[in-house]
Design a protein around this motif. Structure first.
Motif, PDB file in Angstrom:
ATOM      1  N   UNK A 164     -13.704  25.022   1.658  1.00  7.80           N
ATOM      2  CA  UNK A 164     -12.301  24.771   2.000  1.00  7.80           C
ATOM      3  C   UNK A 164     -11.845  23.466   1.361  1.00  7.80           C
ATOM      4  N   UNK A 165     -10.538  23.315   1.243  1.00  2.07           N
ATOM      5  CA  UNK A 165      -9.922  22.058   0.788  1.00  2.07           C
ATOM      6  C   UNK A 165     -10.404  21.620  -0.594  1.00  2.07           C
ATOM      7  N   UNK A 166     -10.475  22.571  -1.521  1.00  6.24           N
ATOM      8  CA  UNK A 166     -10.908  22.277  -2.888  1.00  6.24           C
ATOM      9  C   UNK A 166      -9.687  21.934  -3.731  1.00  6.24           C
ATOM     10  N   UNK A 167      -9.740  20.788  -4.378  1.00  4.95           N
ATOM     11  CA  UNK A 167      -8.649  20.359  -5.249  1.00  4.95           C
ATOM     12  C   UNK A 167      -8.650  21.178  -6.534  1.00  4.95           C
ATOM     13  N   UNK A 213       0.849  -1.189   0.000  1.00  7.68           N
ATOM     14  CA  UNK A 213       0.000   0.000   0.000  1.00  7.68           C
ATOM     15  C   UNK A 213       0.877   1.228   0.000  1.00  7.68           C
ATOM     16  N   UNK A 214       0.628   2.118  -0.947  1.00 11.53           N
ATOM     17  CA  UNK A 214       1.368   3.376  -0.979  1.00 11.53           C
ATOM     18  C   UNK A 214       0.421   4.504  -0.606  1.00 11.53           C
ATOM     19  N   UNK A 215       0.865   5.378   0.273  1.00  9.95           N
ATOM     20  CA  UNK A 215       0.075   6.518   0.677  1.00  9.95           C
ATOM     21  C   UNK A 215      -0.015   7.512  -0.481  1.00  9.95           C
ATOM     22  N   UNK A 216      -1.202   8.094  -0.664  1.00 12.73           N
ATOM     23  CA  UNK A 216      -1.399   9.081  -1.733  1.00 12.73           C
ATOM     24  C   UNK A 216      -0.521  10.300  -1.485  1.00 12.73           C
ATOM     25  N   UNK A 217      -0.050  10.870  -2.571  1.00  9.63           N
ATOM     26  CA  UNK A 217       0.780  12.067  -2.466  1.00  9.63           C
ATOM     27  C   UNK A 217      -0.029  13.191  -1.820  1.00  9.63           C
ATOM     28  N   UNK A 218       0.644  14.064  -1.140  1.00  4.89           N
ATOM     29  CA  UNK A 218      -0.007  15.194  -0.509  1.00  4.89           C
ATOM     30  C   UNK A 218      -0.432  16.183  -1.596  1.00  4.89           C
TER      31      UNK A 218
END
Length: 157
Positions: free
Chosen positions: A56-59, A3-8
Motif C-alpha cells: 500500500x501507499x506506493x509512490x 517550514x513548508x509542508x510537503x505537497x500531498x
C-alpha cells in the motif's frame, strides 16, 4: 526559517498473487526496490504456494519487484507505478525446475542437457533455474545434478 509542508503526493497499491512450490508454510519475501537504489522501499512476507500480496501507499515510479523463497530461484520483475494501482502476478520456480511445473522431471534434465550440447539456448530465468551449481554456465554438471535429483539419488532440496 520557514517550514513548508510537503505537497500531498498520491500513492497507489501494487498487488497480485505469487505462485511458488513445495513448502506451503515457507516464507515468500517480496521487495519493491526503487530504480537506481539497492535497498527496498517496501517489503512484505507471505506464506503459501499461491497467495495474495499487497504493497500500500506506493509512490509513482519504476521499481524492481524481487521475489524469493527458500529452495527457489529468486526472480525480479520491473513494475512501473504511474497514475493507477498496479496488478502484478508473479511466480518463482524451484531450483532446477526449468519448466516451472513444480518438480524436476525428465523434461528439465533434457532441457539442461540440450543447452549443454548447444541444441537449444536457455536464457533469462530458465537459465537461472538450470544453473543449479551456481556458477556462470549451464553445463554437464548441472544436467547431472538434475538427473540425480530426478532419480532420487541426490536431492537438490
Amino acid at each position: 526559517a520557514v517550514f513548508q509542508e510537503a505537497a500531498n503526493v498520491p500513492t497507489y497499491t501494487v498487488s497480485g498473487s505469487v505462485t511458488s512450490f513445495n513448502d506451503a508454510s515457507g516464507d515468500i519475501t517480496l521487495q519493491l526496490i526503487p530504480e537506481g537504489l539497492s535497498e527496498p522501499a517496501y517489503e512484505t512476507t507471505v506464506k503459501g504456494n499461491t497467495v495474495a500480496y499487497s504493497f500500500a501507499d506506493v509512490a509513482a515510479g519504476t521499481y524492481t519487484l524481487k521475489v524469493s523463497k527458500a529452495n527457489h530461484v529468486t526472480r525480479e520483475y520491473t513494475v512501473v507505478v504511474g497514475d493507477t494501482s498496479v496488478l502484478q502476478d508473479v511466480n518463482i520456480h524451484l531450483k532446477g525446475d526449468i519448466t516451472g511445473d513444480g518438480r524436476i522431471n525428465i523434461m528439465d534434465v533434457n532441457r539442461a542437457n540440450l543447452h549443454f550440447k548447444k541444441k537449444i539456448t536457455l536464457t533469462g530465468y530458465e537459465f537461472a533455474c538450470a544453473n543449479v551449481t551456481g556458477d556462470t554456465q549451464v553445463n554437464i554438471m548441472d544436467a547431472n545434478r538434475l538427473n540425480l535429483h530426478f532419480k532420487n539419488k541426490s536431492k537438490l532440496w
